[in-house]
Motif scaffolding. Structure first.
Motif: not given
Lengths: 128, 208
Positions: A55-71
């Motif tokens: 919903q926040l515009g992130l795509k699975p498999g990207t660094e941003q996605w992983q950072d979001f899940m880690d945070q």
């Protein structure tokens, strides 16, 4: 950047207000506001967090996605935010320059209002 | 205690409102009806925090947080806007612009006047029952911010041209000022009363 701040920055990067974002994705604005302000922690359910990421515009498999899940995982592991201290409460009180005619406030009404202000700055898990 | 603000004349306040509206940050969002919630949240990055019963208790739709990090908004009004309740949307637009005015004009005074205990807050809030200069300044800023003078004048002129064939004395007809304000108000996304005040303050059509 903490999880709530990350969520807020991603929403703002989409140029959406809280109201617009919540309306579009079926969230309660009060709850989402608490999440963004770091009052409420993200849920343990990864599928929900992944849905939020999309919903926040992130795509699975990207660094941003992983950072979001880690945070999100980090935020889940943190201690819940403590109840507002008196000093912090003073910063969160509303600024009233006047009352509107016919709405003169008594001490009880103001105490009720202070109670509601505490609630919007208190994690849901502390509330009954 | 009370929040005292320094004197600012009308021209100073209006200039501040015009400068804010035409600033680089607001480019693309400077034409009415101005989305003030977008300005507050996305451009100024303020938290907008829905608060139950703010209007019921205080008769206010919005209130700035003392630490200037955000704006409380009455939860019901916020939801009513979602449901496209136009009257509430217009009221909330002005309320938000009013709070942004305090944020922009009165920062120093607010920081210096923050209450230090709930008892002081209660004393302070119960004393704030008179329309004071801080409120006047915020209303004037909000009015000029949401209703730019050049566009108001243009809308007013358009209405004048439409009514000119009816004779020169149309402005004297009872209720005409209110009628014209009501016709113009949707252009700015505000309620009719805001336009009537602008007519008066901008000298276009002074109140009797």
């Amino acid at each position: 950047m903490r999880f709530g701040e990350l969520v807020k920055s991603l929403r703002i990067a989409q140029k959406k207000t809280l109201r617009q974002f919540c309306l579009e994705h079926g969230h309660d604005p009060s709850n989402w506001s608490k999440l963004e302000r770091g009052i409420n922690r993200p849920p343990y359910d990864d599928r929900t967090v992944a849905r939020w990421a999309r919903q926040l515009g992130l795509k699975p498999g990207t660094e941003q996605w992983q950072d979001f899940m880690d945070q999100a995982a980090l935020a889940r592991g943190e201690l819940p935010k403590p109840v507002l201290s008196d000093e912090e409460l003073m910063k969160k009180l509303p600024v009233f320059f006047r009352t509107v005619r016919g709405a003169e406030l008594g001490e009880k009404e103001l105490q009720d209002l202070i109670g509601k202000i505490k609630e919007v700055h208190t994690p849901d898990e502390y509330q009954g | 205690m009370s929040i005292k603000v320094r004197f600012r004349d009308d021209e100073t306040i209006r200039r501040a409102a015009d400068e804010f509206r035409t600033s680089d940050d607001l480019r693309g969002f400077d034409m009415p009806p101005i989305d003030v919630i977008y300005v507050a949240e996305v451009i100024l990055k303020l938290d907008v925090i829905p608060l139950p019963d703010l209007f019921a208790v205080q008769h206010k739709d919005a209130a700035l947080l003392a630490d200037l990090t955000g704006i409380y908004v009455d939860e019901d009004a916020y939801l009513a806007w979602e449901k496209e309740n136009r009257w509430v949307e217009r009221r909330l637009r002005f309320s938000f612009a009013h709070e942004l005015a305090h944020y922009i004009l009165h920062r120093e005074e607010l920081i210096a006047s923050r209450p230090v205990s709930t008892a002081e807050f209660i004393t302070w809030a119960t004393e704030q029952n008179k329309y004071n200069s801080a409120e006047y300044q915020a209303d004037e800023f909000a009015g000029r911010f949401l209703v730019p003078l050049d566009i108001l004048r243009s809308e007013y002129d358009t209405q004048c041209q439409k009514l000119a064939p009816t004779g020169t004395a149309w402005r004297e007809i009872e209720g005409m000022r209110e009628y014209i304000a009501k016709k113009i108000a949707p252009r700015f996304g505000v309620n009719r009363q805001v336009i009537e005040v602008r007519f008066d303050r901008e000298g276009l059509w002074p109140a009797e």
